[in-house]
Design a protein around this motif. Structure first.
Motif, PDB file in Angstrom:
ATOM      1  N   GLN A  26      42.642  42.100  33.364  1.00 23.34           N
ATOM      2  CA  GLN A  26      43.023  42.961  34.484  1.00 23.34           C
ATOM      3  C   GLN A  26      42.530  44.384  34.250  1.00 23.34           C
ATOM      4  O   GLN A  26      42.121  45.062  35.196  1.00 23.34           O
ATOM      5  N   GLN A  41      47.161  44.018  39.137  1.00 25.38           N
ATOM      6  CA  GLN A  41      48.292  43.098  38.997  1.00 25.38           C
ATOM      7  C   GLN A  41      48.959  42.850  40.344  1.00 25.38           C
ATOM      8  O   GLN A  41      49.255  41.719  40.706  1.00 25.38           O
ATOM      9  N   ARG A  42      49.194  43.911  41.101  1.00 28.81           N
ATOM     10  CA  ARG A  42      49.823  43.798  42.422  1.00 28.81           C
ATOM     11  C   ARG A  42      48.997  42.918  43.355  1.00 28.81           C
ATOM     12  O   ARG A  42      49.527  42.038  44.040  1.00 28.81           O
ATOM     13  N   SER A  44      46.764  40.665  42.473  1.00 30.91           N
ATOM     14  CA  SER A  44      46.770  39.299  41.933  1.00 30.91           C
ATOM     15  C   SER A  44      48.019  38.556  42.383  1.00 30.91           C
ATOM     16  O   SER A  44      47.952  37.394  42.786  1.00 30.91           O
ATOM     17  N   ILE A  45      49.155  39.224  42.311  1.00 25.18           N
ATOM     18  CA  ILE A  45      50.414  38.615  42.752  1.00 25.18           C
ATOM     19  C   ILE A  45      50.358  38.311  44.248  1.00 25.18           C
ATOM     20  O   ILE A  45      50.772  37.238  44.687  1.00 25.18           O
ATOM     21  N   LYS A  48      48.237  35.205  44.747  1.00 30.55           N
ATOM     22  CA  LYS A  48      48.931  34.001  44.277  1.00 30.55           C
ATOM     23  C   LYS A  48      50.077  33.639  45.218  1.00 30.55           C
ATOM     24  O   LYS A  48      50.279  32.468  45.518  1.00 30.55           O
ATOM     25  N   ASP A  49      50.816  34.633  45.705  1.00 34.73           N
ATOM     26  CA  ASP A  49      51.941  34.378  46.610  1.00 34.73           C
ATOM     27  C   ASP A  49      51.501  33.852  47.970  1.00 34.73           C
ATOM     28  O   ASP A  49      52.227  33.114  48.615  1.00 34.73           O
ATOM     29  N   GLU A  54      45.132  30.714  42.658  1.00 37.18           N
ATOM     30  CA  GLU A  54      46.117  30.377  41.632  1.00 37.18           C
ATOM     31  C   GLU A  54      45.516  30.676  40.271  1.00 37.18           C
ATOM     32  O   GLU A  54      44.295  30.783  40.130  1.00 37.18           O
TER      33      GLU A  54
END
Length: 72
Positions: A26, A41-42, A44-45, A48-49, A54
């Motif tokens: 990251q 990170q934000r 990526s989440i 994924k959400d 994934e």
């Protein structure tokens, strides 16, 4: 970025999921785009959400390239 890598890694236009096993942390991605690691990170989440991406066994998988393109 995920969509571009996925298109290059896919065997065909309908090849899903598409595995992206690239050695970027990251922090590396953040440095490429001149943003913070927390921003990466934000995002990526978020991906994924919302389902098009994934992470399994350390590799990113693009599950739905068309959906990823729509939300990017």
């Amino acid at each position: 970025m995920f969509a571009d890598f996925a298109e290059r890694c896919a065997d065909s236009a309908t090849d899903t999921p598409i595995g992206l096993d690239f050695p970027f942390t990251q922090t590396d991605i953040a440095n490429i785009f001149d943003v913070t690691r927390q921003s990466v990170q934000r995002e990526s989440i978020f991906f994924k959400d919302h389902g098009p991406v994934e992470k399994r066994d350390g590799a990113w998988l693009v599950i739905d390239l068309a959906q990823l393109r729509r939300i990017v």
